[in-house]
Design a protein around this motif. Structure first.
Motif, PDB file in Angstrom:
ATOM      1  N   PHE A 179       0.942  -1.137   0.025  1.00 10.61           N
ATOM      2  CA  PHE A 179      -0.030   0.041   0.099  1.00 10.61           C
ATOM      3  C   PHE A 179       1.011   1.259  -0.072  1.00 10.61           C
ATOM      4  N   LEU A 180       1.881   1.169   0.742  1.00 13.67           N
ATOM      5  CA  LEU A 180       2.681   2.401   0.936  1.00 13.67           C
ATOM      6  C   LEU A 180       3.610   2.721  -0.279  1.00 13.67           C
ATOM      7  N   THR A 181       4.009   1.746  -0.864  1.00 12.64           N
ATOM      8  CA  THR A 181       4.989   1.988  -2.246  1.00 12.64           C
ATOM      9  C   THR A 181       4.198   2.492  -3.269  1.00 12.64           C
ATOM     10  N   LEU A 182       2.757   1.737  -3.357  1.00 19.54           N
ATOM     11  CA  LEU A 182       1.869   2.406  -4.556  1.00 19.54           C
ATOM     12  C   LEU A 182       1.372   3.741  -4.161  1.00 19.54           C
TER      13      LEU A 182
ATOM     14  N   PRO B  26     -13.666  -2.083  -4.180  1.00 21.82           N
ATOM     15  CA  PRO B  26     -14.491  -1.391  -3.443  1.00 21.82           C
ATOM     16  C   PRO B  26     -13.975  -0.796  -2.193  1.00 21.82           C
ATOM     17  N   PHE B  27     -12.763  -1.403  -1.677  1.00 24.75           N
ATOM     18  CA  PHE B  27     -12.354  -0.666  -0.361  1.00 24.75           C
ATOM     19  C   PHE B  27     -11.651   0.838  -0.813  1.00 24.75           C
ATOM     20  N   LEU B  28     -11.188   0.899  -1.981  1.00 24.05           N
ATOM     21  CA  LEU B  28     -10.660   2.127  -2.365  1.00 24.05           C
ATOM     22  C   LEU B  28     -11.850   3.126  -2.825  1.00 24.05           C
ATOM     23  N   GLY B  29     -12.920   2.446  -3.476  1.00 23.61           N
ATOM     24  CA  GLY B  29     -13.780   3.248  -4.289  1.00 23.61           C
ATOM     25  C   GLY B  29     -15.018   3.632  -3.586  1.00 23.61           C
ATOM     26  N   VAL B  30     -15.538   2.662  -2.558  1.00 18.85           N
ATOM     27  CA  VAL B  30     -16.670   2.917  -2.340  1.00 18.85           C
ATOM     28  C   VAL B  30     -16.654   3.312  -0.728  1.00 18.85           C
ATOM     29  N   SER B  31     -15.467   3.915  -0.199  1.00 19.63           N
ATOM     30  CA  SER B  31     -15.193   4.156   1.355  1.00 19.63           C
ATOM     31  C   SER B  31     -15.275   5.686   1.344  1.00 19.63           C
ATOM     32  N   LYS B  32     -16.025   6.453   0.846  1.00 17.60           N
ATOM     33  CA  LYS B  32     -15.687   7.794   1.359  1.00 17.60           C
ATOM     34  C   LYS B  32     -16.766   8.375   2.364  1.00 17.60           C
ATOM     35  N   PRO B 164      -0.743  17.584   1.177  1.00 20.62           N
ATOM     36  CA  PRO B 164      -0.132  18.039   0.052  1.00 20.62           C
ATOM     37  C   PRO B 164      -0.962  17.777  -1.377  1.00 20.62           C
ATOM     38  N   ALA B 165      -0.767  18.449  -2.051  1.00 24.75           N
ATOM     39  CA  ALA B 165      -1.941  18.556  -3.427  1.00 24.75           C
ATOM     40  C   ALA B 165      -1.591  17.074  -4.093  1.00 24.75           C
ATOM     41  N   ALA B 166      -0.325  16.681  -3.992  1.00 23.69           N
ATOM     42  CA  ALA B 166       0.089  15.685  -4.852  1.00 23.69           C
ATOM     43  C   ALA B 166      -0.664  14.282  -4.154  1.00 23.69           C
ATOM     44  N   PHE B 167      -0.938  14.230  -3.040  1.00 20.14           N
ATOM     45  CA  PHE B 167      -1.520  13.185  -2.058  1.00 20.14           C
ATOM     46  C   PHE B 167      -2.743  13.139  -2.230  1.00 20.14           C
ATOM     47  N   LYS B 168      -3.602  14.174  -2.679  1.00 19.33           N
ATOM     48  CA  LYS B 168      -5.035  14.089  -2.652  1.00 19.33           C
ATOM     49  C   LYS B 168      -5.637  13.174  -3.244  1.00 19.33           C
ATOM     50  N   GLY B 169      -6.875  12.437  -2.814  1.00 20.24           N
ATOM     51  CA  GLY B 169      -7.298  11.382  -3.793  1.00 20.24           C
ATOM     52  C   GLY B 169      -6.679  10.019  -3.426  1.00 20.24           C
ATOM     53  N   VAL B 170      -6.362   9.186  -4.260  1.00 16.84           N
ATOM     54  CA  VAL B 170      -5.891   7.941  -4.317  1.00 16.84           C
ATOM     55  C   VAL B 170      -4.615   7.898  -3.466  1.00 16.84           C
ATOM     56  N   PRO B 171      -3.714   8.525  -3.584  1.00 19.28           N
ATOM     57  CA  PRO B 171      -2.278   8.363  -2.882  1.00 19.28           C
ATOM     58  C   PRO B 171      -2.708   8.349  -1.251  1.00 19.28           C
ATOM     59  N   ILE B 172      -3.197   9.322  -0.631  1.00 17.54           N
ATOM     60  CA  ILE B 172      -3.236   9.236   0.660  1.00 17.54           C
ATOM     61  C   ILE B 172      -4.385   8.222   1.376  1.00 17.54           C
ATOM     62  N   THR B 173      -5.266   7.759   0.468  1.00 15.44           N
ATOM     63  CA  THR B 173      -6.008   6.667   0.900  1.00 15.44           C
ATOM     64  C   THR B 173      -5.002   5.393   0.928  1.00 15.44           C
ATOM     65  N   LEU B 174      -4.389   5.105   0.038  1.00 13.26           N
ATOM     66  CA  LEU B 174      -3.278   4.055   0.072  1.00 13.26           C
ATOM     67  C   LEU B 174      -2.334   4.210   1.099  1.00 13.26           C
ATOM     68  N   ALA B 177      -4.354   3.076   4.109  1.00 15.82           N
ATOM     69  CA  ALA B 177      -4.607   1.779   4.044  1.00 15.82           C
ATOM     70  C   ALA B 177      -3.402   1.120   4.620  1.00 15.82           C
ATOM     71  N   ALA B 178      -1.942   1.669   4.238  1.00 12.98           N
ATOM     72  CA  ALA B 178      -0.784   1.041   4.575  1.00 12.98           C
ATOM     73  C   ALA B 178      -0.647   1.102   6.347  1.00 12.98           C
ATOM     74  N   ILE B 179      -0.966   2.120   6.723  1.00  8.77           N
ATOM     75  CA  ILE B 179      -0.893   2.223   8.291  1.00  8.77           C
ATOM     76  C   ILE B 179      -1.943   1.221   8.863  1.00  8.77           C
ATOM     77  N   MET B 180      -3.342   1.138   8.161  1.00  7.96           N
ATOM     78  CA  MET B 180      -4.243  -0.026   8.868  1.00  7.96           C
ATOM     79  C   MET B 180      -3.642  -1.297   8.712  1.00  7.96           C
ATOM     80  N   ALA B 181      -3.133  -1.516   7.513  1.00  9.63           N
ATOM     81  CA  ALA B 181      -2.550  -2.766   7.574  1.00  9.63           C
ATOM     82  C   ALA B 181      -1.223  -3.231   8.539  1.00  9.63           C
ATOM     83  N   MET B 182      -0.605  -2.148   8.785  1.00  9.90           N
ATOM     84  CA  MET B 182       0.462  -2.374   9.686  1.00  9.90           C
ATOM     85  C   MET B 182      -0.160  -2.747  11.169  1.00  9.90           C
TER      86      MET B 182
END
Lengths: 203, 193
Positions: A179-182, B26-32, B164-174, B177-182
């Motif tokens: 998740f983090l890398t992507l 759906p985890f990324l798409g329907v989780s707003k 940050p603008a670059a992180f808006k949308g998908v990147p911040i969600t991912l 998710a990384a922190i949740m997975a941890m």
């Protein structure tokens, strides 16, 4: 929009992973080593090309109400073929990819190309489109695999890079690392390109 | 006891979304929104439990007796799931319009949710019994609901944060998710595998 555009758009402008954010399950799951990313990308590209050809050929025969189930069955057939070919010639890779080969069936990249492109155009353009998308998917998975393998295991395609002293960051080959890398990669590409990645996938 | 362990392992330890990477779309798409995410989770749990039963029946009474599981499994399973989803949609529309209104829009999306097909294939691979498959499907659905609802709760807060603008949308969600997975990795010692 010429034929070459249909090929090139999948490489970057409409890249399925970094721009369209589709096919996330295999992208995240199998990229813990570079070779797995290559294999998964090529298997998906094979299914994509074959299903795009068949859909473009028989698009007029399929009633529009049952087109999605029909596409899914076409895709499932080619996935079975790809799985059996891998099991026969590359059993090691087939074991590592495991569950994610059959799951190519529900990879939204393939269904999306069948629905959005192959069902509306001729065979030649459909092949170019599928090749572009397939190569775009493959390089994205390979890049992710390379980054995660270097950080997580200190090697690239199985060749050790840093010698004995390297303490590998195990987290990068575990699920959080995917998740983090992507996430960081997409943010990086967003920062250096005019178009941002799509907000959601599949629908 | 064994069944309870199977259930807990599917909800927490081998969470479908955060540990197995199934159902990411759906985890990324329907989780707003939390309510929407929860409804999606319920619909998925419902279809998962039913499809675990249906695919078990087909696997053990049709595919294995006729020796077709190696060649026809993928095609058969995806067909069962697609028709099951269609059937559930028609059934809900007829019997419970209120439930249909809250779950209906998600049902077509569930067909291409790889968690459902992945569940059927995993259950077949592990040669679970009918009861084990049912618990497996239900547990996986609860795990999915837990992950997607928690994600939606976090995203509702992120929306008002200055990122940050670059992180808006998908990147911040991912990254979230990384922190949740941890955090979910912490459950890994819970059940001896």
């Amino acid at each position: 929009m010429g034929a070459t555009y249909e090929f090139y758009k999948g490489l970057w402008k409409e890249n399925p992973v970094f721009r369209m954010v589709m096919g996330m399950c295999p992208t995240l799951a199998v990229t813990n080593a570079a070779i797995n990313g290559v294999a998964m990308g090529l298997a998906t590209a094979f299914v994509l090309v074959c299903s795009n050809i068949v859909v473009a050929l028989i698009k007029t025969l399929i009633p529009s109400k049952v087109r999605i189930p029909a596409y899914v069955i076409i895709i499932a057939t080619f996935v079975t073929i790809a799985d059996l070919i891998l099991a026969a010639y590359f059993p090691d890779i087939q074991k590592v990819l495991g569950l994610f080969i059959p799951l190519i069936v529900v990879n939204c990249v393939i269904l999306a190309r069948a629905e959005a492109f192959a069902s509306k155009s001729n065979v030649r353009l459909s092949i170019l489109d599928a090749l572009g998308m397939g190569i775009g998917f493959t390089w994205a998975l390979t890049l992710l695999g390379i980054i995660r393998e270097i950080l997580g295991m200190g090697s690239i395609f199985g060749i050790s890079l840093f010698g004995e002293g390297y303490i590998s960051w195990i987290i990068f080959i575990l699920p959080p690392g995917a998740f983090l890398t992507l996430g960081l990669l997409i943010a990086f590409f967003n920062a250096f390109s005019k178009n941002k990645a799509e907000d959601s996938c599949c629908h | 006891m064994e069944l309870l362990l199977l259930f807990i392992s599917q909800v927490l330890v081998n969470n479908f979304v955060l540990a197995r990477f199934l159902g990411i779309c759906p985890f990324l798409g329907v989780s707003k929104r939390t309510e929407v995410a929860f409804s999606m989770g319920l619909a998925t749990t419902f279809v998962m439990t039913l499809s675990a039963i249906a695919t078990w029946l087909v696997q053990n009474f049709i595919l294995i007796p006729f020796g077709m599981q190696r060649f026809l499994q993928y095609v058969a399973f995806i067909l069962i799931i697609a028709s099951l989803v269609q059937f559930v949609e028609m059934f809900l529309k007829k019997t419970s319009p209120t439930l249909y209104q809250s779950l209906g829009i998600f049902l077509p999306l569930i067909t291409t949710n790889c968690a459902i097909l992945g569940l059927a294939l995993l259950a077949a691979l592990n040669e679970y019994s009918l009861i084990q498959s049912t618990i497996f499907g239900f547990g996986a659905g609860v795990g999915f609901t837990l992950a997607i609802t928690a994600m939606a709760g976090i995203r509702e807060h992120i929306e008002f944060s200055d990122i940050p603008a670059a992180f808006k949308g998908v990147p911040i969600t991912l990254v979230t998710a990384a922190i949740m997975a941890m955090a979910f990795l912490g459950f890994s010692g819970l059940i001896p595998m």
